[in-house]
Structures are given as structure tokens and as C-alpha cells.
Design a protein around this motif. Structure first.
Motif, PDB file in Angstrom:
ATOM      1  N   LYS A 275       0.823   4.118  -2.917  1.00  0.00           N
ATOM      2  CA  LYS A 275       0.602   5.517  -2.584  1.00  0.00           C
ATOM      3  C   LYS A 275       1.727   6.381  -3.142  1.00  0.00           C
ATOM      4  CE  LYS A 275      -0.103   8.614   1.322  1.00  0.00           C
ATOM      5  NZ  LYS A 275      -0.105   8.732   2.781  1.00  0.00           N
ATOM      6  N   ASP A 276       2.970   5.915  -3.016  1.00  0.00           N
ATOM      7  CA  ASP A 276       4.115   6.679  -3.506  1.00  0.00           C
ATOM      8  C   ASP A 276       4.107   6.797  -5.029  1.00  0.00           C
ATOM      9  OD1 ASP A 276       4.976   7.083  -0.929  1.00  0.00           O
ATOM     10  OD2 ASP A 276       6.467   5.461  -0.988  1.00  0.00           O
TER      11      ASP A 276
ATOM     12  N   LYS B 174       1.624   9.555  -6.412  1.00  0.00           N
ATOM     13  CA  LYS B 174       1.989  10.973  -6.281  1.00  0.00           C
ATOM     14  C   LYS B 174       2.854  11.457  -7.449  1.00  0.00           C
ATOM     15  CE  LYS B 174       1.764  11.332  -1.285  1.00  0.00           C
ATOM     16  NZ  LYS B 174       2.507  11.615  -0.058  1.00  0.00           N
TER      17      LYS B 174
ATOM     18  N   LEU C  78       0.822  -1.211   0.000  1.00  0.00           N
ATOM     19  CA  LEU C  78       0.000   0.000   0.000  1.00  0.00           C
ATOM     20  C   LEU C  78       0.857   1.264   0.000  1.00  0.00           C
ATOM     21  CD1 LEU C  78      -2.822  -1.040   2.454  1.00  0.00           C
ATOM     22  CD2 LEU C  78      -2.975  -0.756  -0.027  1.00  0.00           C
ATOM     23  N   LYS C  79       1.959   1.234   0.713  1.00  0.00           N
ATOM     24  CA  LYS C  79       2.868   2.387   0.740  1.00  0.00           C
ATOM     25  C   LYS C  79       3.467   2.623  -0.645  1.00  0.00           C
ATOM     26  CE  LYS C  79       6.772   4.193   3.307  1.00  0.00           C
ATOM     27  NZ  LYS C  79       7.790   3.924   4.321  1.00  0.00           N
TER      28      LYS C  79
END
Length: 62
Positions: free
Chosen positions: A57-58, A61, A53-54
Motif C-alpha cells: 500500500k505504501d 502511493k 500488505l502495508k
């Protein structure tokens, strides 16, 4: 990601090997070991999910 999945597979294989070949004779101690092993497996899969998930998310962006 491949590294985390490989580690997870090794942990699962160790869990299965313990339950098939290396069980402790005392039922209470054996249950405690199985509970701790299963808890660690769930904790590790949670860590892998958090990492995925991290990363998602990264990449969103950019």
C-alpha cells in the motif's frame, strides 16, 4: 521481509522439535501447548501478511 521469514522458519522448527523430542507426558497439557504453539504460528503469519500488505500500500502511493 527476510527477517520475518527467518523468524517464522525458526518458530516452525521449534514446533517440530518440540513435537518430536520434548513432548510433555500429560496428554492434556501437551494438547494445550500444541494449540498455543499453533495459534502463535498463525498469529505470526498474519502479522507477516499485514506487513506485506502495508508495504504494498505504501509503495502504491509513491
Amino acid at each position: 521481509m527476510k527477517k520475518q521469514l527467518t523468524i517464522y522458519i525458526v518458530i516452525i522448527l521449534a514446533f517440530v522439535a518440540y513435537n518430536q523430542f520434548f513432548q510433555v507426558q500429560d496428554e492434556r497439557v501437551n494438547s494445550i501447548i500444541n494449540i498455543l504453539f499453533a495459534s502463535f504460528l498463525f498469529l505470526y503469519i498474519g502479522f507477516v501478511a499485514y506487513t506485506v500488505l502495508k508495504r504494498l500500500k505504501d509503495t502504491g502511493k509513491k
